[in-house]
Every structure is written in C-alpha cells, then in structure tokens.
Design a protein around this motif. Structure first.
Motif, PDB file in Angstrom:
ATOM      1  N   TYR A  38      38.904  52.623  44.940  1.00  0.00           N
ATOM      2  CA  TYR A  38      38.979  52.967  43.498  1.00  0.00           C
ATOM      3  C   TYR A  38      40.477  52.574  43.148  1.00  0.00           C
ATOM      4  N   GLY A  39      41.562  52.606  43.907  1.00  0.00           N
ATOM      5  CA  GLY A  39      42.777  52.109  43.353  1.00  0.00           C
ATOM      6  C   GLY A  39      42.736  50.715  43.236  1.00  0.00           C
ATOM      7  N   LEU A  40      42.017  49.744  43.983  1.00  0.00           N
ATOM      8  CA  LEU A  40      41.912  48.538  43.657  1.00  0.00           C
ATOM      9  C   LEU A  40      41.259  48.183  42.337  1.00  0.00           C
ATOM     10  N   VAL A  41      39.841  48.800  42.312  1.00  0.00           N
ATOM     11  CA  VAL A  41      39.256  48.698  41.178  1.00  0.00           C
ATOM     12  C   VAL A  41      39.975  48.853  39.857  1.00  0.00           C
ATOM     13  N   MET A  42      40.551  49.886  39.688  1.00  0.00           N
ATOM     14  CA  MET A  42      41.286  50.403  38.657  1.00  0.00           C
ATOM     15  C   MET A  42      42.551  49.638  38.239  1.00  0.00           C
ATOM     16  N   LEU A  43      43.170  49.106  39.291  1.00  0.00           N
ATOM     17  CA  LEU A  43      44.392  48.086  39.056  1.00  0.00           C
ATOM     18  C   LEU A  43      44.034  46.805  38.381  1.00  0.00           C
ATOM     19  N   ILE A  44      42.771  46.430  39.008  1.00  0.00           N
ATOM     20  CA  ILE A  44      42.120  45.354  38.156  1.00  0.00           C
ATOM     21  C   ILE A  44      41.993  45.591  36.641  1.00  0.00           C
ATOM     22  N   TYR A  45      41.110  46.611  36.501  1.00  0.00           N
ATOM     23  CA  TYR A  45      40.956  47.279  35.168  1.00  0.00           C
ATOM     24  C   TYR A  45      42.044  47.155  34.287  1.00  0.00           C
ATOM     25  N   LEU A  46      43.135  47.684  34.729  1.00  0.00           N
ATOM     26  CA  LEU A  46      44.493  48.129  34.065  1.00  0.00           C
ATOM     27  C   LEU A  46      44.944  46.602  33.679  1.00  0.00           C
ATOM     28  N   LEU A  47      44.695  45.545  34.476  1.00  0.00           N
ATOM     29  CA  LEU A  47      45.278  44.188  34.383  1.00  0.00           C
ATOM     30  C   LEU A  47      44.673  43.590  33.210  1.00  0.00           C
ATOM     31  N   ILE A  48      43.176  43.501  33.184  1.00  0.00           N
ATOM     32  CA  ILE A  48      42.264  43.135  32.356  1.00  0.00           C
ATOM     33  C   ILE A  48      42.535  43.785  30.993  1.00  0.00           C
ATOM     34  N   LYS A  49      43.047  45.132  30.793  1.00  0.00           N
ATOM     35  CA  LYS A  49      43.083  45.820  29.647  1.00  0.00           C
ATOM     36  C   LYS A  49      44.543  45.465  29.225  1.00  0.00           C
ATOM     37  N   SER A  50      45.779  45.221  30.095  1.00  0.00           N
ATOM     38  CA  SER A  50      46.908  45.206  29.416  1.00  0.00           C
ATOM     39  C   SER A  50      47.607  43.820  29.428  1.00  0.00           C
ATOM     40  N   PHE A  51      47.257  43.043  30.230  1.00  0.00           N
ATOM     41  CA  PHE A  51      47.848  41.789  30.177  1.00  0.00           C
ATOM     42  C   PHE A  51      47.214  40.663  29.912  1.00  0.00           C
ATOM     43  N   SER A  52      47.096  39.898  28.754  1.00  0.00           N
ATOM     44  CA  SER A  52      46.452  38.716  28.364  1.00  0.00           C
ATOM     45  C   SER A  52      46.906  37.359  28.628  1.00  0.00           C
ATOM     46  N   LYS A  53      48.058  37.201  28.795  1.00  0.00           N
ATOM     47  CA  LYS A  53      48.768  35.924  28.635  1.00  0.00           C
ATOM     48  C   LYS A  53      48.788  35.449  30.262  1.00  0.00           C
ATOM     49  N   PHE A  54      49.001  36.267  31.299  1.00  0.00           N
ATOM     50  CA  PHE A  54      49.148  36.051  32.683  1.00  0.00           C
ATOM     51  C   PHE A  54      48.001  36.452  33.163  1.00  0.00           C
ATOM     52  N   ARG A  55      46.837  36.721  32.474  1.00  0.00           N
ATOM     53  CA  ARG A  55      45.799  37.570  33.158  1.00  0.00           C
ATOM     54  C   ARG A  55      44.993  36.608  34.211  1.00  0.00           C
ATOM     55  N   PRO A  56      44.910  35.524  34.023  1.00  0.00           N
ATOM     56  CA  PRO A  56      44.017  34.570  35.159  1.00  0.00           C
ATOM     57  C   PRO A  56      44.720  34.565  36.346  1.00  0.00           C
ATOM     58  N   VAL A  57      46.066  34.340  36.404  1.00  0.00           N
ATOM     59  CA  VAL A  57      46.768  34.212  37.595  1.00  0.00           C
ATOM     60  C   VAL A  57      46.925  35.695  38.327  1.00  0.00           C
ATOM     61  N   VAL A  58      47.108  36.740  37.649  1.00  0.00           N
ATOM     62  CA  VAL A  58      47.209  37.859  38.096  1.00  0.00           C
ATOM     63  C   VAL A  58      45.807  38.199  38.365  1.00  0.00           C
ATOM     64  N   LEU A  59      45.050  38.299  37.873  1.00  0.00           N
ATOM     65  CA  LEU A  59      43.491  38.867  38.241  1.00  0.00           C
ATOM     66  C   LEU A  59      43.017  37.809  39.523  1.00  0.00           C
TER      67      LEU A  59
END
Length: 684
Positions: free
Chosen positions: A372-393
């Motif tokens: 759950y922690g891993l999935v929700m961190l990925i979700y928060l990244l998708i939601k919050s970061f757009s510019k560096f999203r591909p690298v972070v995701l």
C-alpha cells in the motif's frame, strides 16, 4: 463499467504474470522428493489419505490427495511439492488483490486512465512477488507442508474483512461475517495459526462498526459460519476409519477425536500454555520473531533491503491519514499475528525446529502495508509532479520490480532444493543396510524418511520400520501390528490398552534364542546358547519403565532372534548386546560383540549414498548437517579399527574417500568428533 472492465483486464494480466513467475521459480527450486520432518509426514498423509500428527492439516491432506491423482510430476513427492508451488502462487494473487483493493478505496485512483492504473498495479505486483520470494514463503512453496496454506487463509480472511468493512452498513454485511467466521473455522483444518487473528477481527469490528455487536443477525451468521467451518474437521474421524498407514492418534471415535483436536499428545488443553515462559521473553522469544522478520522483510542488508520496512511504515501512515479505523483494525491484526504468536507458541530455549513458519501471517499482513505504501507513493507522484514525473515514476517502478528481484538474488542459492536428496538418501541408506525381514527402530523425526519409502513407495516391504518414541502409545502399537501381521508380539488389544509406566527395579530377563551364527554374520568362534540373560534397569527417574522398553522386551521375547532387530539409537540397557554396523546398530544374542569391519566397510562405502555433501553449491540446513555427522562417525570408528590392526594404507584410503564425500566443513561436528578426526590423522 469502463473502470471496472479496465481493472479486470489489468488484474487478469497481473494474475497471469504472478502465476508464471512464481510457478517457474518455485518449480525450478522445488524438492524432487520428500524432505525432513513435516516435508515427509504431510506427503505421507496425502498419499494414504491419512491423519498426520495433531494439529495436522486436513485441508492440505485433501488437496494433496487430489494432486496425487492429477500428477504434476511422475514422482508423487515431487508432484506434491509442485502443489505447494500452486498454493504459493494463489497466496501471492490474493495478496495482490488485497493491496489493489486497499488502494482503490481512493476514488480518484478509480478515475485514472488505463496507463496510470497499470503503473499503480505494478507496485502491487512487485510487492506480492516480494512476499512470494521472501525466505519463509519461498521455503514453504517448494515442499509440501501446511504453513504457506496458513498464509493463504490469512489472505482470504483479510480480503473478506476488507469487503465486510466496505459493506458494513449494507444488507450484505452479514453474509461477509458468515464467510469470515467460516474461514476461521476451516483454518482449524489447516493448522489453526490464524485463530490468533480472531481477537484482531473483533477489535476491527469494534473500531469500524461497533453496532455489529448488538445485531442478532450478525451473531447468528457468525456462529453458523464458525460451526460449519469447525465441523469440517469431523472428516478426520472418517479418514481414521479407513485404517490408513498414517493414522496418528487414531481419532476414529469421539474420545480419541477430542484427544486429537485438543492436542493431548503434547499436554492437552489446546496447548494453551502461556505461563511460565519457556525461555527469556525479550532476549529469546521476541528476538526469534525479530530475526525472522528481518530475514523475510529485509533479506539483504543492502539499502534496497531496508526499503520494504520503510515502505511498510509509510503505508501505515498514509492509510491512517485516509482511513483511521481501518488502519487501526489492520494494526490489531498484525499485533495479534506477531506479538500474539510470540505469546501463544511460547518457544522453548534452543528449540530444534525453526518457528518462522508460524510467523507467516504477520509477514503477510506487514507486506500489505509495504504494498500500500509503494502504490500510494506512486499515486502521489502521478498526482503532484508533472515536470519530472517520467524519471521519478521510472525510479519507483524500478523499486517495485527491484523488491522481488532483491529477494530472488538473496534467497535463490540458499533455498534451491532441486538437488537435495538428503532425506531420501537417509531413508534408503537405512533400508539398504537392513537384512531380510528386519525390524528397525528409528528414534524421533528421523523415522519419517525410511517410513515413507517403506510404507508409501513400498521399498523393502519385508522390513518393518518402527518409531521408538511412538511405541509409548497404544494406538501406534496396534497400527504397527496391523501393518505387519507377522510382527513378533503376543499382546492382545486389551493388554495394549492397559499398558502403563510401572514402578520397576533392576530385573534380569531371560530371552530364548532360536538362531545361529550365520544369521548375524558372526564367526564360529562365538558360542550361542539357548538363552541370554539381560539386566533391565528402570529407564525413567531410576524408578519407572517406559512403555517403549516394555515393547522392546515383548518383541525380544516373542522374536527369539528369528528376525534381525536394529536401532538407530539403542536403549542404554541393550548397549552390551549391540554391534554398530554403520548407521544402524544390530541387536545380537551375545555380550560385547566385536565390530564386523568388513560389514561396516561395505555399508559406508558401497551401500550408503551421500549425494550433495561434497557439492558446495548446495546449502545445507542443520538437520542435513546432523545426518552428515551420523554418517561421518562410522568412518572414524572404522579407520581406528584399521589402525589397530596396522592397516595404515586402508585407513588412509578410507579417510581420503570420506574427505571427498563428506568434507568436515560441510557438517557441524561435535567436539568429540573433531578430536577423533584429529587423532586419526595425527597417527600417520
């Protein structure tokens, strides 16, 4: 409908991935035959549709019996070990489903496009595989034993609880209470470990929907489900009536059935023995759990290894922020399965068998938080970061796939059991060294390998394998008599039922001899009389005589040395009449018989198989090392005999054969064994 169909498509794709990956690695590393202890007795129960020792695992036995007919492999034991892999794959799928169900409680996630759903599901996929390839789960997915099936029921129970919690205010809530309690009842027929979760479920009900406790319909549905689940265990009585070759405690009537389910063999009272503690609570019992937790949830002590516990804590935090009641309920379940297991099992100091198998429910529950922690961190990244999203995701997806990869890299070599034939060879070595129509007494858990080969695979059907320990029970003595109709015992069933542990003083018992020198490979220098008188002292507390000793005495009286009798661990009162021929000690009708050098040489060099001991790529557990020490000792005794008669070359050749076959650094030799080994090598 679109969202649901999108999720269904994703889930089925990931189900297929889980099945393919887990089965490939589980079947690649599975034992090709039975292994020690429960890895032997449970296959035995499945093949003969019998009852293993309490608490047993009725559901595992029935599943195994079905797969002995389906035959995933030519060898029955191998087929059952592959069945364990199927159980492991199903458990991983259920864990995946729990993680995605928790994450989809977030309504925004449900509205994501398909590509984003796939990314989120990768986190659940990676975590479910992380659990599958953790040390304890993997080990119990490659051998046929009930412990991972306990994890399967843990996942089923928690999945049902989540569905109930989501529907607690609807009419379907009572149906799910029925299902949850049914699963708790059925778990008694698995291995009953999950009953520790029952207080956690009650806490969850009290936190999430306390009105349930005052609803008559909830109590009725729960009671019916629990009773139906518990009733399944009555099949144990039905199996017992078929007189299978493994029918522990013979629970064929109501009194014996109650003794079976209440664990009378181990002290009764359902084994609830919380106090006094059998070992230091913090320093030993809690530490045992924590060590197992680290082995499974951390594995490698690398930075990536510590990510799982960190993600678990993050998962608890994020879930608590969004759904406090559900989080507290899941934490209650985790505490019941971890701290509860520490209290309940009350592990004795230096317990021989590892207890990590009983901690599987707690490991699985913590993995839910990790996922759950891993999935929700990925979700928060998708939601919050757009510019560096591909690298972070990309980094988080690598983490999701890296978690199971870390487990595989860390555990593969240690757990790969595809070349481990140690238990099989141990059983065959005993059978191969036994003369025609022999009777072999085997002490403790070493009984299972030769018993499986003898009773299930019908190897050397002329031999009777007897568990020395179990001859203290009436049901087992009767079972041995039923298995071997020619067993030299004159006791009636009534006499067997009335056996007890009487007070006893040193007594000389005279045994008749109806045999000759050739029967024991003795030289003509020995004179056999018509009788032999043996002093039998008390064997317990210098005051009592165990039933197992009474059984041996009765067997010796009736047998009159017609059938050869062997022991792996002979009783002390027979030591003067024992000749050690390798792994086995033969009972002889003469006092202090001389060692038969050629017989021992033939056994240890020609009749015994030591596969794997000289292969450093195969990891050895402590049971295999213990067997290796038992193999090692006869070589040293034989070498010392060669030295006594001046045959130094033969002694050297024997030790060279020993070094190439069982290197001493592959076992855990006792100080006495090391001293003997050094003494021999120092003599030339």
């Amino acid at each position: 409908m679109q969202n649901r169909s999108g999720y269904t498509f994703i889930d089925f794709i990931f189900y297929a991935i889980i099945i393919m990956v887990t089965l490939y690695l589980f079947w690649l590393t599975a034992y090709n035959t039975f292994t020690w202890w429960k890895g032997c007795s449970h296959p035995m129960a499945a093949v003969c549709l019998g009852n293993d020792f309490p608490p047993g695992s009725l559901i595992l036995t029935l599943i195994g019996w079905i797969f002995t007919k389906i035959k995933l492999a030519a060898d029955t034991a191998r087929s059952l070990n592959m069945t364990a892999g199927l159980i492991g794959a199903v458990t991983s799928i259920l864990l995946y489903q729990i993680i995605v169900r928790l994450s989809r409680l977030n309504k925004e996630i449900n509205s994501f496009r398909l590509s984003k759903k796939v990314i989120l599901s990768v986190g659940a996929l990676g975590t479910s595989l992380f659990f599958a390839f953790s040390k304890t789960a993997w080990l119990n997915s490659i051998m046929f034993a009930p412990y991972l099936l306990t994890g399967t029921f843990t996942a089923l129970i928690i999945l049902a609880m989540l569905i109930w919690q989501q529907n607690a205010k609807t009419a379907s809530a009572f149906k799910w209470i029925f299902i949850i309690m049914l699963l708790f009842g059925l778990d008694v027929s698995v291995h009953r470990t999950n009953l520790l979760l029952l207080p956690g479920f009650l806490i969850m009900v009290g936190i999430c929907h306390p009105k349930t406790f005052v609803t008559i319909k909830a109590w009725i549905n729960g009671a019916i489900g629990l009773v139906l689940g518990l009733s399944f265990h009555f099949i144990t009585m039905l199996l017992a009536t078929g007189k299978p070759v493994l029918n522990a405690n013979d629970p064929s009537n109501w009194p014996r059935f109650y003794d079976y389910i209440s664990l009378k063999q181990y002290g009764g009272s359902w084994l609830v023995n919380l106090f006094p503690r059998k070992a230091p609570f913090l320093d030993y019992q809690v530490n045992d759990y924590l060590s197992s937790f680290v082995d499974n949830m951390v594995g490698s002590l690398s930075m990536l290894g510590f990510l799982a516990p960190v993600l678990g804590i993050v998962g608890i935090y994020i879930l608590f922020k969004s759904n406090r009641k559900l989080t507290l309920g899941l934490i209650a379940l985790f505490l019941c399965s971890s701290l509860g297991s520490i209290f309940y099992f009350n592990v004795p100091l230096n317990f021989y068998w590892p207890m990590d198998r009983h901690y599987i429910p707690s490991f699985l529950i913590f993995t839910i938080f990790v996922g759950y922690g891993l999935v929700m961190l990925i979700y928060l990244l998708i939601k919050s970061f757009s510019k560096f999203r591909p690298v972070v995701l990309g980094a988080f997806i690598l983490i999701a796939l890296g978690l199971p990869s870390m487990q595989i890299i860390h555990n593969y070599n240690n757990l790969d059991s595809s070349e481990k034939y140690f238990a099989y060879d141990y059983g065959m070595n005993i059978l191969n060294a036994t003369e025609l129509n022999g009777i072999v007494f085997v002490m403790g858990d070493n009984y299972w390998p030769p018993a499986y080969l003898n009773m299930i695979e019908k190897v050397r059907p002329d031999i009777t394998i007897i568990s020395t320990s179990l001859t203290n029970t009436a049901w087992y003595i009767k079972q041995v008599e039923e298995t071997d109709l020619n067993l030299p015992i004159s006791w009636t069933d009534e006499q067997i039922d009335n056996l007890n542990v009487p007070e006893w003083k040193d007594s000389t018992i005279v045994f008749r001899i109806d045999a000759n020198h050739a029967d024991f490979q003795l030289s003509s220098n020995y004179t056999l009389g018509d009788t032999v008188a043996i002093v039998v002292p008390p064997t317990v507390a210098k005051r009592f005589l165990l039933i197992q000793d009474q059984f041996i005495i009765e067997l010796m009286k009736t047998n009159k040395w017609k059938r050869p009798i062997y022991f792996t661990n002979p009783p002390s009162w027979l030591q003067d009449y024992i000749r050690y021929d390798g792994m086995l000690a033969q009972l002889l009708p003469i006092k202090n018989p001389a060692m038969n050098i050629e017989l021992i040489f033939d056994n240890v060099v020609n009749n015994y198989n030591y596969r794997g001991y000289n292969d450093y790529t195969i990891n050895l557990n402590k049971f295999t090392k213990s067997a290796g020490e038992n193999y090692y000792r006869p070589f040293l005794f034989l070498a010392m005999e060669f030295l006594k008669i001046g045959d130094i070359d033969r002694a050297k050749n024997l030790i060279e054969f020993l070094d190439s076959t069982i290197p001493i650094d592959r076992i855990d030799p006792s100080d006495n064994l090391i001293m003997m080994n050094n003494q021999i090598r120092d003599s030339w």
